[in-house]
Write an enzyme that holds these catalytic residues in place. Structure first.
Site, PDB file in Angstrom:
ATOM      1  N   HIS A   1       0.836  -1.205   0.000  1.00 21.77           N
ATOM      2  CA  HIS A   1       0.000   0.000   0.000  1.00 21.77           C
ATOM      3  C   HIS A   1       0.870   1.254   0.000  1.00 21.77           C
ATOM      4  O   HIS A   1       1.738   1.402   0.838  1.00 21.77           O
ATOM      5  CB  HIS A   1      -0.928   0.004   1.222  1.00 21.77           C
ATOM      6  CG  HIS A   1      -2.110  -0.910   1.065  1.00 21.77           C
ATOM      7  ND1 HIS A   1      -3.253  -0.794   1.808  1.00 21.77           N
ATOM      8  CD2 HIS A   1      -2.326  -1.943   0.217  1.00 21.77           C
ATOM      9  CE1 HIS A   1      -4.122  -1.715   1.430  1.00 21.77           C
ATOM     10  NE2 HIS A   1      -3.573  -2.438   0.481  1.00 21.77           N
TER      11      HIS A   1
ATOM     12  N   TYR B   1      -9.173   5.250   7.647  1.00 25.71           N
ATOM     13  CA  TYR B   1      -9.339   5.560   9.069  1.00 25.71           C
ATOM     14  C   TYR B   1     -10.365   6.685   9.141  1.00 25.71           C
ATOM     15  O   TYR B   1     -10.112   7.774   8.622  1.00 25.71           O
ATOM     16  CB  TYR B   1      -8.027   6.039   9.689  1.00 25.71           C
ATOM     17  CG  TYR B   1      -6.975   4.964   9.891  1.00 25.71           C
ATOM     18  CD1 TYR B   1      -6.148   4.554   8.861  1.00 25.71           C
ATOM     19  CD2 TYR B   1      -6.797   4.384  11.151  1.00 25.71           C
ATOM     20  CE1 TYR B   1      -5.180   3.582   9.059  1.00 25.71           C
ATOM     21  CE2 TYR B   1      -5.822   3.416  11.359  1.00 25.71           C
ATOM     22  CZ  TYR B   1      -5.018   3.015  10.302  1.00 25.71           C
ATOM     23  OH  TYR B   1      -4.060   2.051  10.508  1.00 25.71           O
TER      24      TYR B   1
ATOM     25  N   PRO C   1      -4.204   0.092  18.966  1.00 25.56           N
ATOM     26  CA  PRO C   1      -3.955  -0.411  17.605  1.00 25.56           C
ATOM     27  C   PRO C   1      -4.025   0.648  16.502  1.00 25.56           C
ATOM     28  O   PRO C   1      -3.688   0.357  15.357  1.00 25.56           O
ATOM     29  CB  PRO C   1      -5.062  -1.454  17.426  1.00 25.56           C
ATOM     30  CG  PRO C   1      -6.125  -1.087  18.388  1.00 25.56           C
ATOM     31  CD  PRO C   1      -5.446  -0.448  19.546  1.00 25.56           C
TER      32      PRO C   1
ATOM     33  N   LYS D   1       1.060  -0.420  15.125  1.00 25.94           N
ATOM     34  CA  LYS D   1       2.470  -0.486  15.519  1.00 25.94           C
ATOM     35  C   LYS D   1       2.876  -1.717  16.331  1.00 25.94           C
ATOM     36  O   LYS D   1       4.069  -2.024  16.430  1.00 25.94           O
ATOM     37  CB  LYS D   1       2.834   0.771  16.347  1.00 25.94           C
ATOM     38  CG  LYS D   1       2.890   2.042  15.539  1.00 25.94           C
ATOM     39  CD  LYS D   1       4.161   2.108  14.710  1.00 25.94           C
ATOM     40  CE  LYS D   1       4.088   3.054  13.553  1.00 25.94           C
ATOM     41  NZ  LYS D   1       3.877   2.424  12.254  1.00 25.94           N
TER      42      LYS D   1
ATOM     43  N   TYR E   1       3.875   6.340  10.253  1.00 22.70           N
ATOM     44  CA  TYR E   1       3.054   5.174   9.882  1.00 22.70           C
ATOM     45  C   TYR E   1       3.886   4.123   9.144  1.00 22.70           C
ATOM     46  O   TYR E   1       3.757   2.923   9.410  1.00 22.70           O
ATOM     47  CB  TYR E   1       1.854   5.608   9.019  1.00 22.70           C
ATOM     48  CG  TYR E   1       0.780   4.554   8.932  1.00 22.70           C
ATOM     49  CD1 TYR E   1      -0.300   4.539   9.809  1.00 22.70           C
ATOM     50  CD2 TYR E   1       0.852   3.541   7.974  1.00 22.70           C
ATOM     51  CE1 TYR E   1      -1.273   3.550   9.746  1.00 22.70           C
ATOM     52  CE2 TYR E   1      -0.110   2.548   7.898  1.00 22.70           C
ATOM     53  CZ  TYR E   1      -1.166   2.561   8.778  1.00 22.70           C
ATOM     54  OH  TYR E   1      -2.128   1.582   8.718  1.00 22.70           O
TER      55      TYR E   1
HETATM   56  P1  FAD Z   1       1.868 -12.144  21.382  1.00 27.14           P
HETATM   57  O1  FAD Z   1       1.429 -12.150  19.972  1.00 27.14           O
HETATM   58  O2  FAD Z   1       0.875 -11.838  22.443  1.00 27.14           O
HETATM   59  O3  FAD Z   1       2.533 -13.561  21.667  1.00 27.14           O
HETATM   60  C1  FAD Z   1       2.849 -13.993  22.974  1.00 27.14           C
HETATM   61  C2  FAD Z   1       2.851 -15.514  23.017  1.00 27.14           C
HETATM   62  O4  FAD Z   1       3.239 -15.934  24.311  1.00 27.14           O
HETATM   63  C3  FAD Z   1       1.475 -16.099  22.743  1.00 27.14           C
HETATM   64  O5  FAD Z   1       1.563 -17.114  21.793  1.00 27.14           O
HETATM   65  C4  FAD Z   1       1.034 -16.625  24.116  1.00 27.14           C
HETATM   66  O6  FAD Z   1       0.169 -17.744  24.015  1.00 27.14           O
HETATM   67  C5  FAD Z   1       2.369 -16.977  24.748  1.00 27.14           C
HETATM   68  N1  FAD Z   1       2.349 -16.966  26.211  1.00 27.14           N
HETATM   69  C6  FAD Z   1       1.699 -16.118  27.025  1.00 27.14           C
HETATM   70  N2  FAD Z   1       1.920 -16.437  28.314  1.00 27.14           N
HETATM   71  C7  FAD Z   1       2.728 -17.517  28.314  1.00 27.14           C
HETATM   72  C8  FAD Z   1       3.300 -18.299  29.340  1.00 27.14           C
HETATM   73  N3  FAD Z   1       3.071 -18.042  30.619  1.00 27.14           N
HETATM   74  N4  FAD Z   1       4.081 -19.336  29.004  1.00 27.14           N
HETATM   75  C9  FAD Z   1       4.327 -19.607  27.685  1.00 27.14           C
HETATM   76  N5  FAD Z   1       3.813 -18.895  26.660  1.00 27.14           N
HETATM   77  C10 FAD Z   1       3.014 -17.854  26.978  1.00 27.14           C
HETATM   78  N6  FAD Z   1       0.062  -4.581  15.539  1.00 27.14           N
HETATM   79  C11 FAD Z   1       0.543  -4.087  14.366  1.00 27.14           C
HETATM   80  O7  FAD Z   1       1.761  -3.931  14.231  1.00 27.14           O
HETATM   81  N7  FAD Z   1      -0.272  -3.745  13.313  1.00 27.14           N
HETATM   82  C12 FAD Z   1      -1.608  -3.890  13.398  1.00 27.14           C
HETATM   83  O8  FAD Z   1      -2.303  -3.635  12.403  1.00 27.14           O
HETATM   84  C13 FAD Z   1      -2.176  -4.385  14.645  1.00 27.14           C
HETATM   85  N8  FAD Z   1      -3.501  -4.555  14.796  1.00 27.14           N
HETATM   86  C14 FAD Z   1      -3.976  -5.168  15.934  1.00 27.14           C
HETATM   87  C15 FAD Z   1      -5.332  -5.385  16.019  1.00 27.14           C
HETATM   88  C16 FAD Z   1      -5.855  -6.003  17.161  1.00 27.14           C
HETATM   89  C17 FAD Z   1      -7.344  -6.199  17.236  1.00 27.14           C
HETATM   90  C18 FAD Z   1      -4.984  -6.433  18.228  1.00 27.14           C
HETATM   91  C19 FAD Z   1      -5.536  -7.120  19.461  1.00 27.14           C
HETATM   92  C20 FAD Z   1      -3.628  -6.211  18.123  1.00 27.14           C
HETATM   93  C21 FAD Z   1      -3.110  -5.581  16.995  1.00 27.14           C
HETATM   94  N9  FAD Z   1      -1.748  -5.349  16.875  1.00 27.14           N
HETATM   95  C22 FAD Z   1      -1.272  -4.763  15.717  1.00 27.14           C
HETATM   96  C23 FAD Z   1      -0.829  -5.738  17.930  1.00 27.14           C
HETATM   97  C24 FAD Z   1      -0.115  -7.052  17.670  1.00 27.14           C
HETATM   98  O9  FAD Z   1      -1.051  -8.071  17.403  1.00 27.14           O
HETATM   99  C25 FAD Z   1       0.761  -7.433  18.892  1.00 27.14           C
HETATM  100  O10 FAD Z   1       1.548  -6.315  19.221  1.00 27.14           O
HETATM  101  C26 FAD Z   1       1.656  -8.635  18.596  1.00 27.14           C
HETATM  102  O11 FAD Z   1       0.898  -9.831  18.626  1.00 27.14           O
HETATM  103  C27 FAD Z   1       2.791  -8.755  19.639  1.00 27.14           C
HETATM  104  O12 FAD Z   1       3.519  -9.937  19.431  1.00 27.14           O
HETATM  105  P2  FAD Z   1       4.239 -10.661  20.637  1.00 27.14           P
HETATM  106  O13 FAD Z   1       4.924 -11.848  20.041  1.00 27.14           O
HETATM  107  O14 FAD Z   1       5.032  -9.687  21.424  1.00 27.14           O
HETATM  108  O15 FAD Z   1       3.062 -11.117  21.613  1.00 27.14           O
HETATM  109  C1  DHB Z   2      -5.430  -3.410  11.017  1.00 27.87           C
HETATM  110  C2  DHB Z   2      -5.294  -3.236  12.382  1.00 27.87           C
HETATM  111  C3  DHB Z   2      -4.897  -1.999  12.855  1.00 27.87           C
HETATM  112  O1  DHB Z   2      -4.741  -1.819  14.173  1.00 27.87           O
HETATM  113  C4  DHB Z   2      -4.632  -0.954  12.001  1.00 27.87           C
HETATM  114  O2  DHB Z   2      -4.252   0.243  12.517  1.00 27.87           O
HETATM  115  C5  DHB Z   2      -4.749  -1.140  10.653  1.00 27.87           C
HETATM  116  C6  DHB Z   2      -5.156  -2.377  10.155  1.00 27.87           C
HETATM  117  C7  DHB Z   2      -5.864  -4.731  10.504  1.00 27.87           C
HETATM  118  O3  DHB Z   2      -6.109  -5.624  11.316  1.00 27.87           O
HETATM  119  O4  DHB Z   2      -5.998  -4.876   9.286  1.00 27.87           O
END
Ligand code: FAD
Ligand code: DHB
Length: 393
Positions: free
Chosen positions: A76, A204, A296, A300, A388
């Site tokens: 994009h 947005y 979100p 980021k 962004y």
């Molecule tokens: P997580 O993905 O939370 O992974 C952590 C892992 O650790 C999981 O698999 C969990 O099961 C495991 N775990 C937890 N506790 C334990 C334990 N005690 N023992 C062993 N394992 C454990 N980010 C973006 O960059 N762009 C976006 O567009 C965006 N949109 C989002 C939309 C939504 C609706 C949400 C909820 C989040 C969004 N995010 C976005 C954020 C992004 O999803 C998270 O920041 C990302 O998943 C972080 O990755 P992580 O590996 O740090 O943590």
């Molecule tokens: C999506 C999630 C976001 O938080 C965002 O800022 C843009 C897109 C997505 O899930 O597609």
């Protein structure tokens, strides 16, 4: 007596942070074991982020897991910001020379798990009661239980990549650290549906009824979000009500282009800004959501997990290659410098676009003035675009 194993880096969590760290370490011939609380199916099905910064794409390329991303990801060049009765396009390519790629976190996770299991090393699924010991020594240990058997992993280092609700952050001594938190009085209700997106780029939208976001996963799969109250339940939002509300908030220009269909996933997520400092103590290093959460709106969270892991892998690689620990000692400061800027941007986007105050309030006027300024100023648009697409790391 627990069954004992040995590895160089014990990684807690098979989310994007843990999986990418393990892959990058392997490219430096550093062994790791990933210990994950959930099943593989659960981890691969969790619908979350969708937007990858150019730097994150570069890191996934470096990790050798970008083939499907390049085939199926959607590049994009810009986004649209709708508000104050107009649609404003922010042209990333023109303003910054960079782009973002729309590719679901579920797909990133699947690609990384496939690469890991093709020979990089083990992932221990369904590890219960993970406990961290002796982080101030040079042989920290991870205790856990699998299928009723107690196991112990003796490590050189432990990477806490276990998300916001994991065990790593609470294992850091509270007296030495500080947390910063801001909660918001609303959440996001998300819907995934197998219908074509309403626009080629993300929209947005700031609307008096609340924020809305039109996103996608592919030319045939749409992802939409709306701002909702924290006490609302999924059951309050049957598909038809959700589609009607989305169309209202996206505005009369966009509404006719919205194709509706049955939800294949629907969820409500609260919004939060959170930073825990420092991101390291002794031989335990935090990365990703374990250390920080952003609302979100700026897309980021996943991208910050990627940049943390880049800094951490570089530091561990220097330790093993040369014995020089300067980068390990600097890890928290280096990672946090980028984290705080993403926190600021995500907070700013959230405050700009959500309905927070009565229409007639001073704060609502400030939002309108800011949107108006954004529409009139190339400098303001450049600030948005630069953040962004992602600050360098
Ligand atoms: P997580 O993905 O939370 O992974 C952590 C892992 O650790 C999981 O698999 C969990 O099961 C495991 N775990 C937890 N506790 C334990 C334990 N005690 N023992 C062993 N394992 C454990 N980010 C973006 O960059 N762009 C976006 O567009 C965006 N949109 C989002 C939309 C939504 C609706 C949400 C909820 C989040 C969004 N995010 C976005 C954020 C992004 O999803 C998270 O920041 C990302 O998943 C972080 O990755 P992580 O590996 O740090 O943590
Ligand atoms: C999506 C999630 C976001 O938080 C965002 O800022 C843009 C897109 C997505 O899930 O597609």
């Amino acid at each position: 007596m627990a069954v004992q194993e040995r590895t160089q880096v014990g990684i807690i969590g098979a989310g994007p942070a843990g999986l990418l760290l393990a892959r990058l370490l392997k490219l430096h011939d550093i062994d790791s074991v990933i210990v994950e609380a959930r099943t593989r199916d659960y981890v691969e099905a969790r619908v979350r982020a969708g937007v990858l910064e150019q730097g994150t794409v570069g890191l996934l390329e470096e990790a050798g897991v970008a083939e499907r991303l390049h085939r199926d990801g959607l590049v994009h060049d810009g986004v649209e910001i709708a508000g104050n009765g107009r649609r404003l396009r922010i042209d990333f390519r023109e303003l910054t020379g960079k782009t973002v790629t729309v590719y679901g976190q579920t797909e990133v996770t699947r690609d990384l798990i496939a690469a890991r299991l093709a020979g990089d090393g083990p992932i221990v699924w369904e590890a219960a009661d993970v406990k961290i010991h002796d982080i101030e020594s040079d042989r920290p240990r991870l205790g856990y239980r699998v299928a009723g058997v107690e196991r112990e992993l003796v490590c050189d280092f432990i990477a806490g990549c276990d998300g916001f609700h994991g065990v790593s952050r609470p294992s850091l001594p509270t007296s030495l650290g500080q947390t910063f938190e801001r909660t918001y009085l609303f959440g996001w209700l998300g819907i995934l549906a197998d219908v074509p997106p309403c626009s080629d780029e993300l929209i947005y939208a700031s609307h008096p009824r609340g924020f809305a976001l039109a996103s996608m996963r592919s030319p045939t799969r749409s992802r939409y979000y709306i701002q909702c109250a924290l006490d609302e339940k999924i059951e309050d939002w049957p598909d038809e009500r959700l589609w009607d509300e989305l169309k209202l908030r996206l505005g009369s220009d966009t509404a006719p282009d919205v194709t509706t269909g049955p939800a294949i996933e629907k969820s409500i997520a609260p919004l939060r800004s959170f930073v825990s400092t420092p991101m390291q103590h002794g031989r335990l290093f935090l990365a990703g959501d374990a250390a920080h959460i952003v609302p979100p709106t700026g897309a980021k969270g996943l991208n910050l997990a990627a940049s943390d892991v880049h800094y951490l892998c570089r530091a561990l690689a220097a330790h093993y290659a040369t014995g020089n620990d300067d980068l390990l000692r600097a890890y928290s400061v280096t990672a946090l410098a980028r984290v705080w800027k993403a926190e600021r941007f995500s907070w700013w986007m959230t405050m700009l676009l959500h309905r927070l105050h009565p229409e007639a309030s001073f704060e609502a006027q400030m939002q309108r003035a800011e949107l108006d300024y954004l529409a009139s100023s190339r400098a303001a648009q450049t600030v948005l675009a630069e953040n962004y697409v992602g600050l360098p790391f």
